[in-house]
Motif scaffolding. Structure first.
Motif, PDB file in Angstrom:
ATOM      1  N   GLY A 116       5.022  10.844 -26.796  1.00  0.00           N
ATOM      2  CA  GLY A 116       5.913  11.933 -27.182  1.00  0.00           C
ATOM      3  C   GLY A 116       6.537  11.693 -28.549  1.00  0.00           C
ATOM      4  O   GLY A 116       6.610  12.602 -29.384  1.00  0.00           O
ATOM      5  N   ARG A 117       6.969  10.470 -28.811  1.00  0.00           N
ATOM      6  CA  ARG A 117       7.555  10.154 -30.110  1.00  0.00           C
ATOM      7  C   ARG A 117       6.513  10.280 -31.225  1.00  0.00           C
ATOM      8  O   ARG A 117       6.796  10.799 -32.313  1.00  0.00           O
ATOM      9  CB  ARG A 117       8.165   8.755 -30.083  1.00  0.00           C
ATOM     10  CG  ARG A 117       9.328   8.621 -29.101  1.00  0.00           C
ATOM     11  CD  ARG A 117      10.108   7.349 -29.319  1.00  0.00           C
ATOM     12  NE  ARG A 117       9.358   6.139 -29.019  1.00  0.00           N
ATOM     13  CZ  ARG A 117       9.264   5.580 -27.819  1.00  0.00           C
ATOM     14  NH1 ARG A 117       9.865   6.140 -26.772  1.00  0.00           N
ATOM     15  NH2 ARG A 117       8.588   4.462 -27.640  1.00  0.00           N
ATOM     16  N   LEU A 166      -9.644  21.686 -31.329  1.00  0.00           N
ATOM     17  CA  LEU A 166     -10.548  20.736 -31.962  1.00  0.00           C
ATOM     18  C   LEU A 166      -9.708  19.566 -32.430  1.00  0.00           C
ATOM     19  O   LEU A 166      -8.806  19.724 -33.254  1.00  0.00           O
ATOM     20  CB  LEU A 166     -11.239  21.407 -33.148  1.00  0.00           C
ATOM     21  CG  LEU A 166     -12.239  20.561 -33.931  1.00  0.00           C
ATOM     22  CD1 LEU A 166     -13.548  20.461 -33.166  1.00  0.00           C
ATOM     23  CD2 LEU A 166     -12.480  21.184 -35.311  1.00  0.00           C
ATOM     24  N   LEU A 167      -9.974  18.388 -31.861  1.00  0.00           N
ATOM     25  CA  LEU A 167      -9.179  17.193 -32.140  1.00  0.00           C
ATOM     26  C   LEU A 167     -10.089  16.043 -32.550  1.00  0.00           C
ATOM     27  O   LEU A 167     -11.273  16.028 -32.206  1.00  0.00           O
ATOM     28  CB  LEU A 167      -8.417  16.744 -30.889  1.00  0.00           C
ATOM     29  CG  LEU A 167      -7.320  17.634 -30.318  1.00  0.00           C
ATOM     30  CD1 LEU A 167      -6.895  17.081 -28.971  1.00  0.00           C
ATOM     31  CD2 LEU A 167      -6.141  17.690 -31.259  1.00  0.00           C
ATOM     32  N   THR A 168      -9.518  15.060 -33.243  1.00  0.00           N
ATOM     33  CA  THR A 168     -10.267  13.816 -33.396  1.00  0.00           C
ATOM     34  C   THR A 168     -10.394  13.161 -32.023  1.00  0.00           C
ATOM     35  O   THR A 168      -9.551  13.352 -31.143  1.00  0.00           O
ATOM     36  CB  THR A 168      -9.567  12.851 -34.358  1.00  0.00           C
ATOM     37  OG1 THR A 168      -8.329  12.428 -33.781  1.00  0.00           O
ATOM     38  CG2 THR A 168      -9.321  13.502 -35.715  1.00  0.00           C
ATOM     39  N   ALA A 169     -11.451  12.403 -31.860  1.00  0.00           N
ATOM     40  CA  ALA A 169     -11.648  11.712 -30.587  1.00  0.00           C
ATOM     41  C   ALA A 169     -10.463  10.795 -30.280  1.00  0.00           C
ATOM     42  O   ALA A 169     -10.005  10.723 -29.129  1.00  0.00           O
ATOM     43  CB  ALA A 169     -12.945  10.908 -30.629  1.00  0.00           C
ATOM     44  N   ASP A 170      -9.945  10.115 -31.297  1.00  0.00           N
ATOM     45  CA  ASP A 170      -8.819   9.209 -31.080  1.00  0.00           C
ATOM     46  C   ASP A 170      -7.605   9.957 -30.546  1.00  0.00           C
ATOM     47  O   ASP A 170      -6.935   9.486 -29.617  1.00  0.00           O
ATOM     48  CB  ASP A 170      -8.451   8.497 -32.384  1.00  0.00           C
ATOM     49  CG  ASP A 170      -9.484   7.452 -32.796  1.00  0.00           C
ATOM     50  OD1 ASP A 170     -10.312   7.060 -31.952  1.00  0.00           O
ATOM     51  OD2 ASP A 170      -9.457   7.046 -33.969  1.00  0.00           O
ATOM     52  N   ALA A 173      -7.522  12.916 -29.007  1.00  0.00           N
ATOM     53  CA  ALA A 173      -7.780  13.460 -27.669  1.00  0.00           C
ATOM     54  C   ALA A 173      -7.558  12.399 -26.596  1.00  0.00           C
ATOM     55  O   ALA A 173      -6.929  12.656 -25.557  1.00  0.00           O
ATOM     56  CB  ALA A 173      -9.204  14.007 -27.592  1.00  0.00           C
ATOM     57  N   LEU A 174      -8.060  11.213 -26.829  1.00  0.00           N
ATOM     58  CA  LEU A 174      -7.910  10.139 -25.851  1.00  0.00           C
ATOM     59  C   LEU A 174      -6.462   9.669 -25.744  1.00  0.00           C
ATOM     60  O   LEU A 174      -5.986   9.332 -24.658  1.00  0.00           O
ATOM     61  CB  LEU A 174      -8.810   8.963 -26.227  1.00  0.00           C
ATOM     62  CG  LEU A 174     -10.311   9.237 -26.160  1.00  0.00           C
ATOM     63  CD1 LEU A 174     -11.097   8.110 -26.823  1.00  0.00           C
ATOM     64  CD2 LEU A 174     -10.779   9.429 -24.723  1.00  0.00           C
ATOM     65  N   ALA A 175      -5.750   9.646 -26.866  1.00  0.00           N
ATOM     66  CA  ALA A 175      -4.369   9.155 -26.867  1.00  0.00           C
ATOM     67  C   ALA A 175      -3.399  10.168 -26.273  1.00  0.00           C
ATOM     68  O   ALA A 175      -2.409   9.783 -25.634  1.00  0.00           O
ATOM     69  CB  ALA A 175      -3.950   8.808 -28.291  1.00  0.00           C
ATOM     70  N   TRP A 176      -3.653  11.455 -26.458  1.00  0.00           N
ATOM     71  CA  TRP A 176      -2.671  12.487 -26.118  1.00  0.00           C
ATOM     72  C   TRP A 176      -2.869  13.129 -24.755  1.00  0.00           C
ATOM     73  O   TRP A 176      -1.946  13.716 -24.193  1.00  0.00           O
ATOM     74  CB  TRP A 176      -2.711  13.607 -27.166  1.00  0.00           C
ATOM     75  CG  TRP A 176      -2.264  13.188 -28.515  1.00  0.00           C
ATOM     76  CD1 TRP A 176      -1.760  11.970 -28.905  1.00  0.00           C
ATOM     77  CD2 TRP A 176      -2.299  13.999 -29.709  1.00  0.00           C
ATOM     78  NE1 TRP A 176      -1.472  11.967 -30.247  1.00  0.00           N
ATOM     79  CE2 TRP A 176      -1.790  13.190 -30.769  1.00  0.00           C
ATOM     80  CE3 TRP A 176      -2.696  15.306 -29.968  1.00  0.00           C
ATOM     81  CZ2 TRP A 176      -1.683  13.684 -32.078  1.00  0.00           C
ATOM     82  CZ3 TRP A 176      -2.595  15.785 -31.268  1.00  0.00           C
ATOM     83  CH2 TRP A 176      -2.091  14.990 -32.304  1.00  0.00           C
ATOM     84  N   LEU A 219      -9.475   7.199 -21.481  1.00  0.00           N
ATOM     85  CA  LEU A 219      -8.241   7.801 -21.962  1.00  0.00           C
ATOM     86  C   LEU A 219      -7.102   6.800 -21.896  1.00  0.00           C
ATOM     87  O   LEU A 219      -7.076   5.929 -21.008  1.00  0.00           O
ATOM     88  CB  LEU A 219      -7.879   9.022 -21.123  1.00  0.00           C
ATOM     89  CG  LEU A 219      -8.589  10.337 -21.424  1.00  0.00           C
ATOM     90  CD1 LEU A 219     -10.073  10.276 -21.101  1.00  0.00           C
ATOM     91  CD2 LEU A 219      -7.933  11.471 -20.653  1.00  0.00           C
ATOM     92  N   ALA A 220      -6.161   6.928 -22.815  1.00  0.00           N
ATOM     93  CA  ALA A 220      -4.950   6.106 -22.734  1.00  0.00           C
ATOM     94  C   ALA A 220      -4.214   6.457 -21.446  1.00  0.00           C
ATOM     95  O   ALA A 220      -4.096   7.632 -21.092  1.00  0.00           O
ATOM     96  CB  ALA A 220      -4.062   6.367 -23.938  1.00  0.00           C
TER      97      ALA A 220
END
Length: 367
Positions: free
Chosen positions: A206-207, A83-87, A89-92, A194-195
């Motif tokens: 990664g950082r 369960l992730l924030t939408a932000d 999920a899209l970034a990672w 997605l990013a």
């Protein structure tokens, strides 16, 4: 020489970062973001995880965030549903793509032998382009019409778990709701793209993941970050931000890195009893889990047992039977510990039953 942090110091740091030393007043989305998501393949478990971490947690708020698409259920870290924030999920998600492909295709290599993964991904995207939510078996059966030798299960698993970033849709994961998993592409469900993957030679995600991990789990070794995320290449990410970090050693001599201003409470800081859900990342988020669970009990967390922390360490398991929270101690509990476990257990029973029951059973030791 870097300062040495003993097991108890690491335990208290973990509890503080995981919001288990003091319940926090954070809004639910902020807590989900701080924790880097909550493991969630068991749909109801994140509610217990947040109840144990937040003051006055209202499960309806999390359900509303899911239906409002501000948080999302999707596969990322370690290839498991989180369960992730939408932000986030899209970034990672793109950073996890290679790991997800490797894990899932390895698990189903026999079933998908001879199937071109790029063709399978293209066929899957075409299938879900109509915006109609489908279950994994439905997707697999449709794809098996083109690859009948492969069989629907492997095709569906590989598509959903790796090839096309997918969201698990409500009612799956809503408070006290039942429902099978149905899927849509993550970008479709969230209404945002997605990013993209990082250009060669860079790893900004990664950082960022290392920083976020340390905020919620540190101090920690690189192996711990890798165990939480499932990702390779994080040694380079740590090296790139090393000037921002402070270093310690654990009692076995492992180097630990941390954010300089993150909380590291005194080892004698009192730790309250906390009930953790199945597969909680406070345990699974480390390669060396000795800071919170004894080696003799390490298998409990991966087996999906719910555990109770007493003085910051796993000391019991728990389950619900006929509306009663039933605790099974892993060691003898003192009278005071048993009373504290019982009190927290009553609160948990009331939460899970929405006030219909506060029954708890806590023997002094395992029967």
């Amino acid at each position: 020489m870097s300062p040495v942090l003993d097991t108890r110091a690491l335990n208290r740091a973990t509890l503080a970062r995981q919001l288990l030393l003091d319940r926090a007043d954070l809004p639910v989305p902020d807590a989900v973001a701080h924790l880097g998501g909550l493991q969630a393949q068991e749909p109801q478990e994140p509610f217990v995880g947040l109840w144990s971490r937040l003051r006055a947690f209202d499960p309806a708020v999390l359900s509303e965030l899911l239906t409002g698409r501000r948080v999302v259920r999707t596969r990322v870290m370690r290839g498991t549903v989180h369960l992730l924030t939408a932000d986030d999920a899209l970034a990672w998600r793109a950073r996890h793509d290679a790991m997800l492909r490797q894990r899932v295709t390895s698990a189903f290599r026999r079933e998908i032998a001879g199937v071109d993964l790029d063709e399978l991904a293209a066929a899957g995207r075409a299938l879900v382009a109509d915006g109609e939510p489908r279950s994994m078996p439905e997707l697999g059966r449709a794809l098996a019409e083109r690859w009948p030798e492969a069989g629907p299960r492997g095709l569906g698993e590989v598509l959903v778990a790796a090839l096309v970033p997918m969201a698990q849709l409500p009612p799956r994961g809503l408070w006290r709701a039942r429902g099978g998993a149905r899927y849509l592409p993550l970008a479709t469900w969230l209404g945002r793209e997605l990013a993209p993957p990082a250009p060669d030679g860079t790893d900004a995600v990664g950082r960022a993941l290392v920083r976020r991990y340390l905020a919620a789990y540190g101090p920690a070794a690189v192996a711990d970050v890798r165990a939480w995320s499932g990702l390779a290449g994080l040694q380079a990410a740590v090296k790139a931000i090393r000037a921002e970090l402070v270093t310690f050693r654990d009692e076995s001599g492992r180097e630990l890195v941390d954010l300089p201003d993150a909380p590291r409470p005194a080892p004698d800081t009192p730790a309250p009893v906390r009930f953790l859900p199945a597969f909680d990342n406070a345990i699974l988020g480390y390669h060396d889990r000795g800071r919170i669970i004894d080696d003799a009990h390490r298998g409990l967390s991966v087996a999906g047992e719910r555990v109770v922390l007493v003085d910051g360490r796993v000391a019991a398991t728990w389950k619900v039977e006929a509306g009663t929270v039933t605790v099974a101690p892993l060691r003898r509990l003192s009278k005071a510990e048993r009373a504290e476990v019982a009190e927290e257990g009553r609160e948990l029973a009331a939460f899970l039953s929405e006030g219909e029951s506060d029954r708890v059973r806590v023997p002094a030791s395992s029967d």
